[in-house]
Design a protein around this motif. Sequence first.
Motif, PDB file in Angstrom:
ATOM      1  N   LYS A 178      -2.275 -43.442  12.697  1.00 22.17           N
ATOM      2  CA  LYS A 178      -2.064 -41.921  13.234  1.00 22.17           C
ATOM      3  C   LYS A 178      -1.806 -41.158  11.825  1.00 22.17           C
ATOM      4  N   ASP A 180      -3.277 -38.691  10.997  1.00 21.05           N
ATOM      5  CA  ASP A 180      -3.602 -37.147  11.122  1.00 21.05           C
ATOM      6  C   ASP A 180      -2.007 -36.303  11.572  1.00 21.05           C
ATOM      7  N   THR A 181      -1.129 -37.142  11.851  1.00 22.25           N
ATOM      8  CA  THR A 181       0.107 -36.336  11.790  1.00 22.25           C
ATOM      9  C   THR A 181       0.897 -35.981  10.505  1.00 22.25           C
ATOM     10  N   SER A 236     -10.763 -43.066  16.952  1.00 24.59           N
ATOM     11  CA  SER A 236     -11.293 -42.305  18.014  1.00 24.59           C
ATOM     12  C   SER A 236     -12.626 -42.825  18.442  1.00 24.59           C
ATOM     13  N   ASP A 242     -18.447 -30.026  16.686  1.00 24.86           N
ATOM     14  CA  ASP A 242     -17.622 -29.165  15.948  1.00 24.86           C
ATOM     15  C   ASP A 242     -18.442 -27.682  16.260  1.00 24.86           C
ATOM     16  N   ARG A 251     -11.251 -36.432  16.609  1.00 26.70           N
ATOM     17  CA  ARG A 251     -10.229 -35.733  17.635  1.00 26.70           C
ATOM     18  C   ARG A 251     -10.241 -34.385  17.210  1.00 26.70           C
ATOM     19  N   LYS A 252     -10.232 -33.659  18.331  1.00 30.22           N
ATOM     20  CA  LYS A 252     -10.057 -32.179  18.107  1.00 30.22           C
ATOM     21  C   LYS A 252      -8.810 -31.724  18.451  1.00 30.22           C
ATOM     22  N   TYR A 253      -8.265 -30.541  17.697  1.00 28.68           N
ATOM     23  CA  TYR A 253      -7.173 -30.213  17.952  1.00 28.68           C
ATOM     24  C   TYR A 253      -7.100 -28.658  18.137  1.00 28.68           C
ATOM     25  N   PRO A 254      -6.328 -27.906  18.243  1.00 29.24           N
ATOM     26  CA  PRO A 254      -6.399 -26.361  18.576  1.00 29.24           C
ATOM     27  C   PRO A 254      -6.649 -25.909  16.890  1.00 29.24           C
ATOM     28  N   TRP A 255      -6.067 -26.515  15.671  1.00 28.40           N
ATOM     29  CA  TRP A 255      -6.320 -25.935  14.509  1.00 28.40           C
ATOM     30  C   TRP A 255      -7.635 -26.535  13.816  1.00 28.40           C
ATOM     31  N   VAL A 257     -10.804 -29.969  13.606  1.00 24.68           N
ATOM     32  CA  VAL A 257     -11.258 -31.508  14.042  1.00 24.68           C
ATOM     33  C   VAL A 257     -11.023 -32.306  12.960  1.00 24.68           C
ATOM     34  N   HIS A 265     -10.670 -36.724   5.452  1.00 23.56           N
ATOM     35  CA  HIS A 265      -9.678 -36.752   6.483  1.00 23.56           C
ATOM     36  C   HIS A 265      -8.994 -37.951   6.510  1.00 23.56           C
TER      37      HIS A 265
END
Length: 429
Positions: A178, A180-181, A236, A242, A251-255, A257, A265
């Motif tokens: 993970k 992306d955290t 994922s 996008d 993974r799509k986040y509010p801020w 992709v 990434h």
Amino acid sequence: MASATTRELEGYVGFANLPNQVFRKSVKRGFEFTLMVVGRSGLGKSTLVNSLFLTDLYCDTVYPEPPKRIPKTTEIQTSTVEMKEGGVRLRLSIVDTPGFGDVVNNGHCWEPIINYVNTQFEDYLNAESRVSRQLIKDTRIQCCLYFIAPSGHGLKPIDVECMKQLHAKVNIVPVIAKADTLTPEECARFKRAVMRDIASNHIKIYDFPDLEGEDAEEIAANKKLKESIPFAVVGSNGIIIDEKGKRCRGRKYPWGVVEVENGDHCDFTTLRNMLIRTHMQDLKDVTNDIHYENYRAQRLAEVISPSEKHELPSRNPMAQIEFEKQEHEAKMRKMEEEMEQVFAQKVMEKQQKLKESEADLKRRHDQMMVSLEKQQRELDEKRRQFEQDKTDFEAQQRKYQQEQEAIQSQQQKHGKNDKYKTHKKGIFT
């Protein structure tokens, strides 16, 4: 033994086609690969494996209710799937370890994993020892993806202990789950912290082979792989679109992709290339030539001398012999240095004793010289006194003799006068 010489043939013989024969035989037989994933629950192990091989290996997974979700001990679950790509068949086995590190007391939670690895080695050794060895099913663990929680503070004690127990038996590839955290700066710092912990605890992870004699591109790619460890990955299987209409897995986040296959990434593509496209055969070779051979040598040594306890080395037999030779030479050098130090210490002690003896002799010599000088002065004084007494005695003796002579002279003179008087008296009488 005469050395072989290399000759270029003028015509075509045909043995240059041997690689093609090996290739056809290998493709016909197919390939096997066993991958173990170790880590706590919730780190995305299943998702990452499905992303690596583009298949749903855990499609039948049943998630129990919360009271029954966490097992009491570490379990071993094996999933096998046969895949085909470009005419090449691959029998992929995934060994999962649910329950690892999920309880309050995690002491010895790695023992089921160690026992499973040893069991696969033992089964393969027994299969090799049979009379008929035509079909040997290879279930040995060729690679272990060890998932590290993205805490940002390095390895936890359970991670250190588990990796120390595993590094002599399997090829460990550390993976930061993970990713992306974490921000890019946090991820870089966390990677450095993990590698420091691995080095300080003497944990042996998978060592990429040296590519001496290869082209510059392959050497650069191998260097990039080494620098990417531990791999920071995001898994994922979902396809998203996008803002620009581009389809990708991520993974799509509010801020924004997070693209799984974007090297900016995460390290997913780097890990996939290493694990499948470039180093899968080397992982199998290292497992067979080093880890399995060490286990086999240990078992044979136990058969020869069962009363002795044999440690399992983490290198191939020839490297082990060279290591023992270097270790013996280092021990001899250390003994020689210690003997030289002891000799130098004894020499220094002897020199110190000689200096102390010399100082003591000098002190005694000085004392004796002072005593001799004192005695000399006393003797000189006594000699002077004796000479003075002798002179006085001789003076007294001369004076006494003179007095005696004077007395005798007077006596003689008086004696003559008496005779004269007597003679004179007799004549006149």
